[in-house]
Design an enzyme around this catalytic site. Structure first.
Site, PDB file in Angstrom:
ATOM      1  N   TYR A 101      -0.600  -6.471  -1.642  1.00 23.59           N
ATOM      2  CA  TYR A 101      -2.025  -6.711  -1.413  1.00 23.59           C
ATOM      3  C   TYR A 101      -2.291  -6.606   0.084  1.00 23.59           C
ATOM      4  O   TYR A 101      -1.592  -7.231   0.880  1.00 23.59           O
ATOM      5  CB  TYR A 101      -2.423  -8.115  -1.897  1.00 23.59           C
ATOM      6  CG  TYR A 101      -3.849  -8.472  -1.541  1.00 23.59           C
ATOM      7  CD1 TYR A 101      -4.877  -8.259  -2.450  1.00 23.59           C
ATOM      8  CD2 TYR A 101      -4.180  -8.974  -0.277  1.00 23.59           C
ATOM      9  CE1 TYR A 101      -6.196  -8.553  -2.113  1.00 23.59           C
ATOM     10  CE2 TYR A 101      -5.489  -9.262   0.062  1.00 23.59           C
ATOM     11  CZ  TYR A 101      -6.489  -9.045  -0.859  1.00 23.59           C
ATOM     12  OH  TYR A 101      -7.791  -9.311  -0.519  1.00 23.59           O
ATOM     13  N   GLU A 185     -10.248  -3.512   1.093  1.00 21.52           N
ATOM     14  CA  GLU A 185      -9.188  -4.183   0.340  1.00 21.52           C
ATOM     15  C   GLU A 185      -8.452  -3.178  -0.534  1.00 21.52           C
ATOM     16  O   GLU A 185      -9.087  -2.349  -1.179  1.00 21.52           O
ATOM     17  CB  GLU A 185      -9.814  -5.273  -0.542  1.00 21.52           C
ATOM     18  CG  GLU A 185      -8.797  -6.058  -1.347  1.00 21.52           C
ATOM     19  CD  GLU A 185      -9.469  -6.956  -2.385  1.00 21.52           C
ATOM     20  OE1 GLU A 185      -9.420  -8.180  -2.218  1.00 21.52           O
ATOM     21  OE2 GLU A 185     -10.048  -6.426  -3.348  1.00 21.52           O
TER      22      GLU A 185
END
Ligand code: GDP
Ligand code: MN
Length: 376
Positions: A101, A185
């Protein structure tokens, strides 16, 4: 403004971040053709501006072109968290070895950007942070320095990401700066079985204040991610949807902001921000009420008005007329204070609508609206 995944990945590609080959379509037949072009086996992904598509069944593997058509047919039209799927992305499947992530977010409180990264990608980062906070690295970015290779190395090390990801971290920062984004993101960023680093998903939120210099998104100007916000914008209302149960109408942005705080202080959650501004005509009041009442989470509505240049009797008159135009289905608590308040209160009193009650203080009215929302 949020971008769709396929728009985010197009940006990533421009900045040299590798993404799987993919095409977008709104037609199941075409999904079959795309799958054929990509070699048969594909991943079909719902294009909606919300996360958690995987869990909702909006990301599915298809074994061959015929299956891709069937899968696209299943996903198109699906509802994911209130978003209807209008297009799917058909992508080459990737053999994942590890999922990471990475994101850059604007940390408004600190007035700078923050890198958030974790070697435990794939699932929602909030979940990882809740269960294993130590697995999520948070590294502040000095705005003057930005993300250099050495800064990227620091982020990768803090999160336990392999050194191969450093280059992607630098490029993602370039996306953020040059595209005027407030959020970039990638979840998951993956290492493939062949050892390549690929962005398998992408979320980019652009800074609306910079839209004037990001011409390529111009055609999407009128687009709102939330249907109620779109309806409100079409009516010229200054409305932002929130996820609570007390609808809020006030005059003046400052008053509305503090109304949200006071309602939250009473243990309830505001359902929206709505500033009807100075005019507060019957039309604006009716439009505002109708938008708020069409939000199914709203259990009560708090109208908080301080009469200044627009006197309270004019606002009360607007409310009374709006009550004739809109079918009131939820209790309405009104607090009128300031210029001509007694006259305004008397007007509402005369109307004697069974769903409307008046409370003269902001705190008292907020408490009442919160109680009514809880009692529903
Ligand atoms: P989200 O649920 O909305 O965040 O959608 P994602 O694009 O992140 O997809 C959800 C999950 O599906 C990812 O975390 C991956 O585990 C998986 N996934 C997506 N694309 C592929 C792929 O090409 N190959 C494999 N094996 N898994 C994939
Ligand atoms: Mn994802």
């Amino acid at each position: 403004m949020d971008l769709y995944e396929h728009q985010a990945r197009a940006l990533f590609q421009e900045y040299g971040i590798v993404v799987p080959r993919a095409e977008v379509t709104d037609s199941p037949k075409e999904a079959r053709e795309i799958a054929r072009r990509l070699g048969g086996r594909v991943v079909v992904k719902a294009q909606v501006k919300t996360g958690g598509r995987g869990k909702a069944g909006g990301v599915r593997l298809a074994a061959d072109p015929a299956d891709a058509e069937l899968t696209a047919r299943r996903i198109l039209g699906m509802d994911i968290k209130g978003h209807t799927v209008g297009t799917v992305m058909v992508a080459e499947p990737v053999g994942i070895e590890r999922e990471f992530y990475v994101s850059y977010v604007l940390d408004r409180a600190a007035g700078r950007f923050l890198a958030i990264a974790s070697a435990e990608g794939g699932t929602e980062i909030e979940e990882v942070a809740a269960v294993r906070p130590e697995a999520v690295a948070r590294v502040p970015i000095d705005p003057a320095e930005g993300v250099t290779s050495s800064k990227a190395g620091e982020i990768a090390e803090a999160a336990g990401l392999p050194p191969q990801t450093v280059d992607v971290l630098v490029r993602l920062w370039e996306v953020l700066v040059r595209e005027d984004a407030v959020l970039v993101e990638v979840n998951p960023l993956v290492r493939t079985e062949q050892g390549h680093i690929l962005a398998l998903d992408g979320k980019v939120t652009l800074d609306d204040n910079a839209r004037f210099r990001q011409a390529r998104w111009g055609a999407q100007d009128a687009e709102h991610d939330d249907p109620l916000e779109a309806e409100a914008a079409a009516k010229g209302l200054n409305y932002v949807r929130l996820d609570g149960e007390v609808g809020i109408i006030g005059n003046g942005a400052g008053l509305v902001m503090s109304t949200l705080d006071v309602v939250a202080g009473c243990g309830a959650r505001p359902a929206n921000f709505l500033d009807i501004g100075g005019g507060a005509s019957a039309q604006i009041m009716a439009d505002g009420l109708s938008v708020i009442l069409s939000d199914p989470s709203v259990k009560s509505v708090f109208v908080n008005v301080f009469g200044g240049i627009t006197a309270c009797d004019a606002v009360a008159d607007g409310i009374v007329q709006a009550l004739d135009a809109v079918q009131l289905t939820k209790p309405l608590v009104v607090r009128l204070d300031g210029n001509n308040a007694p006259r305004g209160r008397a007007l509402l009193e005369e109307r004697a609508h069974p769903y409307v009650q008046q409370i003269s203080t902001m705190d008292g009215a907020a408490r009442r609206a919160a109680e009514l929302a809880a009692a529903d």
